[in-house]
Design a protein around this motif. Structure first.
Motif, PDB file in Angstrom:
ATOM      1  N   ILE A 142       0.983  -1.165  -0.045  1.00 46.12           N
ATOM      2  CA  ILE A 142      -0.020  -0.119  -0.154  1.00 46.12           C
ATOM      3  C   ILE A 142       0.891   1.280   0.216  1.00 46.12           C
ATOM      4  N   ILE A 143       2.158   1.156   0.356  1.00 47.08           N
ATOM      5  CA  ILE A 143       2.820   2.363   0.439  1.00 47.08           C
ATOM      6  C   ILE A 143       3.191   3.158  -0.881  1.00 47.08           C
ATOM      7  N   PRO A 144       3.075   2.972  -1.896  1.00 48.83           N
ATOM      8  CA  PRO A 144       3.132   3.847  -3.254  1.00 48.83           C
ATOM      9  C   PRO A 144       1.916   4.690  -3.003  1.00 48.83           C
ATOM     10  N   TYR A 145       0.680   4.473  -2.450  1.00 45.93           N
ATOM     11  CA  TYR A 145      -0.517   5.069  -2.311  1.00 45.93           C
ATOM     12  C   TYR A 145      -0.487   5.904  -1.130  1.00 45.93           C
ATOM     13  N   SER A 146       0.323   5.579  -0.087  1.00 48.28           N
ATOM     14  CA  SER A 146       0.309   6.385   1.312  1.00 48.28           C
ATOM     15  C   SER A 146       1.525   7.332   1.297  1.00 48.28           C
ATOM     16  N   ARG A 147       2.474   7.073   0.184  1.00 54.33           N
ATOM     17  CA  ARG A 147       3.492   7.949   0.204  1.00 54.33           C
ATOM     18  C   ARG A 147       3.989   8.796  -1.095  1.00 54.33           C
ATOM     19  N   GLY A 148       3.064   8.211  -2.179  1.00 53.61           N
ATOM     20  CA  GLY A 148       3.374   9.054  -3.326  1.00 53.61           C
ATOM     21  C   GLY A 148       4.510   8.389  -4.240  1.00 53.61           C
ATOM     22  N   LYS A 149       5.069   9.431  -5.181  1.00 47.99           N
ATOM     23  CA  LYS A 149       6.089   9.154  -6.047  1.00 47.99           C
ATOM     24  C   LYS A 149       7.286   9.538  -5.206  1.00 47.99           C
ATOM     25  N   VAL A 150       8.258   8.953  -6.010  1.00 45.94           N
ATOM     26  CA  VAL A 150       9.688   9.369  -5.527  1.00 45.94           C
ATOM     27  C   VAL A 150       9.977  10.644  -5.606  1.00 45.94           C
ATOM     28  N   ARG A 151      10.614  11.186  -4.340  1.00 41.41           N
ATOM     29  CA  ARG A 151      10.772  12.652  -4.450  1.00 41.41           C
ATOM     30  C   ARG A 151      11.942  12.736  -3.447  1.00 41.41           C
ATOM     31  N   SER A 152      13.216  13.473  -3.811  1.00 42.34           N
ATOM     32  CA  SER A 152      14.332  13.619  -3.138  1.00 42.34           C
ATOM     33  C   SER A 152      14.898  14.703  -2.331  1.00 42.34           C
ATOM     34  N   LYS A 153      15.564  14.928  -1.596  1.00 42.48           N
ATOM     35  CA  LYS A 153      15.875  16.295  -0.771  1.00 42.48           C
ATOM     36  C   LYS A 153      17.190  16.318  -1.472  1.00 42.48           C
ATOM     37  N   LEU A 154      17.367  17.755  -1.714  1.00 42.30           N
ATOM     38  CA  LEU A 154      18.419  18.304  -2.424  1.00 42.30           C
ATOM     39  C   LEU A 154      19.749  18.019  -1.919  1.00 42.30           C
ATOM     40  N   MET A 155      20.917  17.538  -2.609  1.00 37.73           N
ATOM     41  CA  MET A 155      21.845  17.179  -2.174  1.00 37.73           C
ATOM     42  C   MET A 155      22.540  18.362  -1.148  1.00 37.73           C
ATOM     43  N   GLU A 156      22.602  19.421  -1.296  1.00 44.91           N
ATOM     44  CA  GLU A 156      23.017  20.561  -0.519  1.00 44.91           C
ATOM     45  C   GLU A 156      22.496  20.463   0.734  1.00 44.91           C
ATOM     46  N   GLU A 157      21.209  20.012   0.957  1.00 43.67           N
ATOM     47  CA  GLU A 157      20.249  20.013   1.988  1.00 43.67           C
ATOM     48  C   GLU A 157      20.776  18.802   2.878  1.00 43.67           C
ATOM     49  N   VAL A 158      20.934  17.827   2.222  1.00 41.30           N
ATOM     50  CA  VAL A 158      21.392  16.365   2.897  1.00 41.30           C
ATOM     51  C   VAL A 158      22.811  16.713   3.639  1.00 41.30           C
ATOM     52  N   ILE A 178      11.695   5.807   1.930  1.00 36.77           N
ATOM     53  CA  ILE A 178      10.846   4.955   1.601  1.00 36.77           C
ATOM     54  C   ILE A 178      11.374   4.141   0.494  1.00 36.77           C
ATOM     55  N   HIS A 179      12.071   4.486  -0.332  1.00 38.23           N
ATOM     56  CA  HIS A 179      12.796   3.878  -1.503  1.00 38.23           C
ATOM     57  C   HIS A 179      14.109   4.611  -1.692  1.00 38.23           C
ATOM     58  N   THR A 180      14.813   4.214  -0.674  1.00 38.12           N
ATOM     59  CA  THR A 180      16.379   5.098  -0.264  1.00 38.12           C
ATOM     60  C   THR A 180      17.116   5.064  -1.604  1.00 38.12           C
ATOM     61  N   GLY A 181      17.597   3.891  -2.113  1.00 35.36           N
ATOM     62  CA  GLY A 181      18.241   3.366  -3.221  1.00 35.36           C
ATOM     63  C   GLY A 181      17.954   4.343  -4.660  1.00 35.36           C
ATOM     64  N   HIS A 182      16.536   4.781  -4.544  1.00 34.62           N
ATOM     65  CA  HIS A 182      15.820   5.393  -5.623  1.00 34.62           C
ATOM     66  C   HIS A 182      16.253   7.035  -5.637  1.00 34.62           C
ATOM     67  N   TYR A 183      17.074   7.417  -4.681  1.00 30.95           N
ATOM     68  CA  TYR A 183      17.309   9.008  -4.352  1.00 30.95           C
ATOM     69  C   TYR A 183      17.896   9.273  -5.760  1.00 30.95           C
ATOM     70  N   GLY A 184      17.421  10.500  -6.059  1.00 32.36           N
ATOM     71  CA  GLY A 184      17.763  11.374  -7.313  1.00 32.36           C
ATOM     72  C   GLY A 184      17.046  10.866  -8.465  1.00 32.36           C
ATOM     73  N   ALA A 185      16.186  10.062  -8.608  1.00 33.51           N
ATOM     74  CA  ALA A 185      15.403   9.871  -9.760  1.00 33.51           C
ATOM     75  C   ALA A 185      14.686  10.843 -10.466  1.00 33.51           C
ATOM     76  N   ASP A 186      14.032  11.600  -9.561  1.00 36.34           N
ATOM     77  CA  ASP A 186      13.516  12.768  -9.746  1.00 36.34           C
ATOM     78  C   ASP A 186      14.200  13.956 -10.259  1.00 36.34           C
ATOM     79  N   ILE A 187      15.601  13.967  -9.710  1.00 41.20           N
ATOM     80  CA  ILE A 187      16.322  15.265  -9.958  1.00 41.20           C
ATOM     81  C   ILE A 187      17.187  15.227 -11.019  1.00 41.20           C
ATOM     82  N   LYS A 188      17.603  13.935 -11.430  1.00 46.07           N
ATOM     83  CA  LYS A 188      18.262  13.682 -12.959  1.00 46.07           C
ATOM     84  C   LYS A 188      19.840  13.926 -12.634  1.00 46.07           C
TER      85      LYS A 188
END
Length: 421
Positions: A156-172, A192-202
């Motif tokens: 159910i998690i994709p429905y409760s957490r939505g699409k992949v969204r990443s924190k900007l590297m400088e913020e991390v 939620i899907h840690t290894g997919h970090y950056g997929a939305d930033i490119k």
């Protein structure tokens, strides 16, 4: 003014609750367990049991704090806002967005005296940047990502957490630098899907982030809370090889050791692929601890399928298993699958795998008897200090400690679950 926070579920919820805790403390609130003015319940919905626990905690909190402003947020409220709408005592309902703006909602409620329900469509939102100022002096969690787009048939998690969204590297990097400067020695990256970090930033990916974090002066350990096997590409393996700060412990969900079941789960790999990646990891880190998640009793899982999973687990030789009986989640593909497994069979299979898990764990930790290890003290108890090594051995030691400095010791015996010096 007093507050309390009840947190259910994953490390992401734990992180977010601690950010909320920081907000209250910075506003001059006092943390308490009873008779509070503000009560926050950060909920989970990953299983039916999670739903039941969330509802139980909500009702218990309302009963024990009848005059409090009660705020319910998290995955249960994201999926089930209507179930909270008419619940007497619930003041504010949020989902998985705007948790960091909790004081604004409290101010609005105090002004209008009307229930607030603000549950957003997460696919329309950007990453909500939160920063944790303090956690504890050994291990600090840092949320770098939210959302999942894998759509496993049971989840159910994709429905409760939505699409992949990443924190900007400088913020991390800024957040981790602050934590390290405040005395934290270990950082745990979570999402939620840690290894997919950056997929939305490119512009950069998870391995790029790891390489930059490992340059931070004063950081002794970098741990990844969980990562999918499909995200362990050659770039990641090279990063693992070149950065000793990344600890000798990885949590990689298997979910099933049977190809038929993996396909029905809509997992993105087969057993051969999984084994090959583990082999490559161990060629780089021979003593690495690899823990995993396994779901038993998935629809159509026969006795032969389960035995295939057992054999796969034994062949891979995980360090420890986290075992879950399959739980039907409304709205998922698995909900409508035929041949649902009875609860008695699920319970039996959980029991079998938990016994195997203990055997595997003992096999792993016994390899380190006689070896010198480093650990960071976390708590003192009954004349002992207790802490973890990088590969997550739990050390119980009589060595005197002045704080949270890294300590070297030799493991002399095992008193499960502790390694004794």
């Amino acid at each position: 003014m007093k507050f309390l926070i009840n947190t259910l579920g994953c490390k992401v919820n734990t992180y977010e609750s601690n950010v909320i805790r920081d907000i209250f403390l910075n506003e001059g609130y006092e943390e308490s367990n009873s008779n509070v003015d503000i009560a926050v319940i950060n909920t989970c919905t990953v299983t039916n049991t999670s739903d039941s626990k969330s509802l139980k905690v909500i009702k218990h909190t309302i009963k024990n704090n009848p005059n409090a402003i009660v705020i319910v947020c998290g995955c249960f409220s994201q999926i089930n806002p209507d179930r909270l709408k008419d619940m007497e005592g619930v003041s504010i309902v949020l989902g998985n967005y705007n948790k960091s703006k909790i004081m604004d909602y409290i101010s609005q409620y105090k002004k209008d005296k009307k229930q607030i329900i603000d549950v957003r469509e997460l696919n329309d939102e950007k990453f909500e940047c939160m920063k944790l100022n303090n956690f504890n002096k050994t291990r600090a969690f840092v949320k770098i990502e939210d959302g999942c787009e894998n759509f496993c048939s049971y989840c159910i998690i994709p429905y409760s957490r939505g699409k992949v969204r990443s924190k900007l590297m400088e913020e991390v990097l800024d957040e981790i630098n602050t934590l390290v400067n405040n005395g934290h020695r270990e950082i745990v990256l979570t999402g939620i899907h840690t290894g997919h970090y950056g997929a939305d930033i490119k512009e950069y990916d998870f391995s790029d982030l790891l390489n930059e974090i490992c340059k931070i002066k004063g950081l002794e350990r970098l741990r990844i809370s969980s990562i999918e096997i499909t995200e362990l590409d050659d770039k990641f393996l090279e990063t693992l090889k070149n950065n000793k700060i990344i600890v000798d412990h990885m949590h990689i969900p298997l979910q099933s050791g049977c190809d038929k079941t993996l396909k029905e789960m809509n997992r993105k790999y087969d057993v051969a692929y999984f084994k090959d990646k583990i082999k490559k990891i161990r060629s780089i880190r021979p003593n690495i601890s690899i823990t995993t998640d396994v779901i038993v009793g998935f629809p159509n899982e026969t006795e032969d399928d389960f035995n295939t999973t057992v054999n796969t687990i034994k062949e891979i030789k995980f360090t420890k298993l986290h075992v879950f009986p399959f739980s039907v989640r409304k709205g998922t593909v698995a909900e409508t699958m035929e041949n649902q497994i009875d609860e008695k069979t699920k319970k039996e299979r959980v029991h079998i795998l938990m016994n195997i898990s203990k055997e595997l764990e003992l096999d792993y930790i016994n390899k380190f008897v006689g070896c010198e290890v480093e650990f960071i003290p976390e708590v003192s108890k009954d004349g002992y200090i207790i802490g973890h090594t990088g590969n997550y051995l739990q050390i119980k030691s009589k060595i005197k400690s002045n704080g949270h400095e890294t300590i070297k010791t030799t493991i002399k015996s095992i008193e499960y679950p502790y390694c004794m010096d």
